[in-house]
Scaffold this active site. Structure first.
Site, PDB file in Angstrom:
ATOM      1  N   GLU A   1       0.858  -1.189   0.000  1.00  0.00           N
ATOM      2  CA  GLU A   1       0.000   0.000   0.000  1.00  0.00           C
ATOM      3  C   GLU A   1       0.898   1.243   0.000  1.00  0.00           C
ATOM      4  OE1 GLU A   1      -3.621   1.522   2.952  1.00  0.00           O
ATOM      5  OE2 GLU A   1      -1.978   0.338   3.775  1.00  0.00           O
TER       6      GLU A   1
ATOM      7  N   LYS B   1      -9.575   0.989  -2.105  1.00  0.00           N
ATOM      8  CA  LYS B   1      -9.712   0.405  -0.770  1.00  0.00           C
ATOM      9  C   LYS B   1     -11.120   0.617  -0.216  1.00  0.00           C
ATOM     10  CE  LYS B   1      -7.335   0.501   3.727  1.00  0.00           C
ATOM     11  NZ  LYS B   1      -6.277   1.195   4.499  1.00  0.00           N
TER      12      LYS B   1
ATOM     13  N   CYS C   1      -4.765  -3.737   3.099  1.00  0.00           N
ATOM     14  CA  CYS C   1      -4.472  -3.421   4.495  1.00  0.00           C
ATOM     15  C   CYS C   1      -5.634  -3.729   5.449  1.00  0.00           C
ATOM     16  CB  CYS C   1      -4.017  -1.972   4.609  1.00  0.00           C
ATOM     17  SG  CYS C   1      -3.126  -1.598   6.139  1.00  0.00           S
TER      18      CYS C   1
END
Length: 265
Positions: free
Chosen positions: A40, A112, A150
């Site tokens: 990321e 995300k 993440c």
């Protein structure tokens, strides 16, 4: 399909970050990898996510993605990496994963979904969440790959959605932030997502001190196939549909379940 994870420590010098991605991609290519996965915010990272951070965002046709595309063409390796993507007309940006391939250039984009509003951090102040539109997947050789980011790792239902979509290998690029028990959470959750969905997981974090490091590749039975500690570098593994089928024949938990995943607003 042979693939690699590339752990690095991204900073505020975009050219230096791209050079490190190139170095690790060339190492992965020499090892025979067809895909290499970076963390990321591989494009740019800084100690504080604020307005100045957001100013460093780029569009999908900007220098970072163009640089990745040139690298993919030169090495023959497909690349997944995290970036900050600008949104026209909005102060926030997207926390984005891109896939670039040697033949297509930019091929897939994932925004995300679950923003890190936890442990005293408010990612949503500066990042817009992605729209819920189903898994973003691609296939290399005979392996179907899915992309998450993440904090998504803490949400088992989104991993299960990918299993339902036929994913064999699930990627989690991250900048997993240091803190109490955080390294243990990272390793435990990566292995859990692999075991409960009987698929491969590749979880690659920024290294210390931006992230915890400890990037890991796990097979469908929960066996660690590769791990990177605190250093920058790569780990390489093979993913095969035969291994997925073998594990699912012994542990048919997907077939035995009695609940399905339904997306919320």
């Amino acid at each position: 399909m042979k693939f690699a994870i590339g752990q690095m420590v991204s900073g505020e010098d975009k050219a230096a970050n791209l050079a490190e991605i190139a170095r690790l991609t060339e190492e992965a290519a020499a090892a025979g990898a067809r895909l290499v996965v970076f963390p990321e915010f591989a494009m740019f990272d800084a100690p504080k996510l604020d307005e100045e951070f957001i100013k460093e965002g780029e569009p999908l046709d900007g220098p970072f993605v163009s640089g990745l595309a040139a690298l993919a063409r030169r090495t023959g390796v497909s690349i997944v990496a995290g970036m900050l993507e600008t949104i026209e007309g909005e102060a926030r940006g997207y926390n984005t994963l891109v896939l670039v391939t040697p033949d297509e250039g930019l091929s897939r984009v994932y925004h995300k979904l679950h923003l890190y509003d936890a442990f005293g951090f408010l990612e949503s102040d500066h990042i817009r969440p992605g729209d819920i539109a189903g898994p973003v997947t691609f296939t290399i050789d005979d392996i179907t790959v899915g992309m998450l980011t993440c904090y998504d790792l803490r949400f088992p239902e989104v991993a299960r959605e990918h299993a339902d979509a036929g994913v064999d290998l699930l990627l989690y690029p991250a900048a997993w932030m240091p803190g109490a028990r955080k390294e243990d959470h990272w390793n435990t959750l990566a292995r859990a997502r692999a075991i409960e969905n009987t698929l491969y997981v590749a979880a690659v974090s920024q290294g210390p001190s931006v992230g915890t490091g400890g990037s890991i590749i796990v097979d469908p039975m929960g066996i660690t196939l590769g791990e990177i500690g605190e250093r920058s570098g790569i780990a390489v593994a093979d993913a095969t549909p035969q291994r997925v089928a073998e594990v699912r024949s012994v542990n048919p938990s997907l077939a035995n379940r009695r609940f399905t995943v339904v997306a919320s607003a």
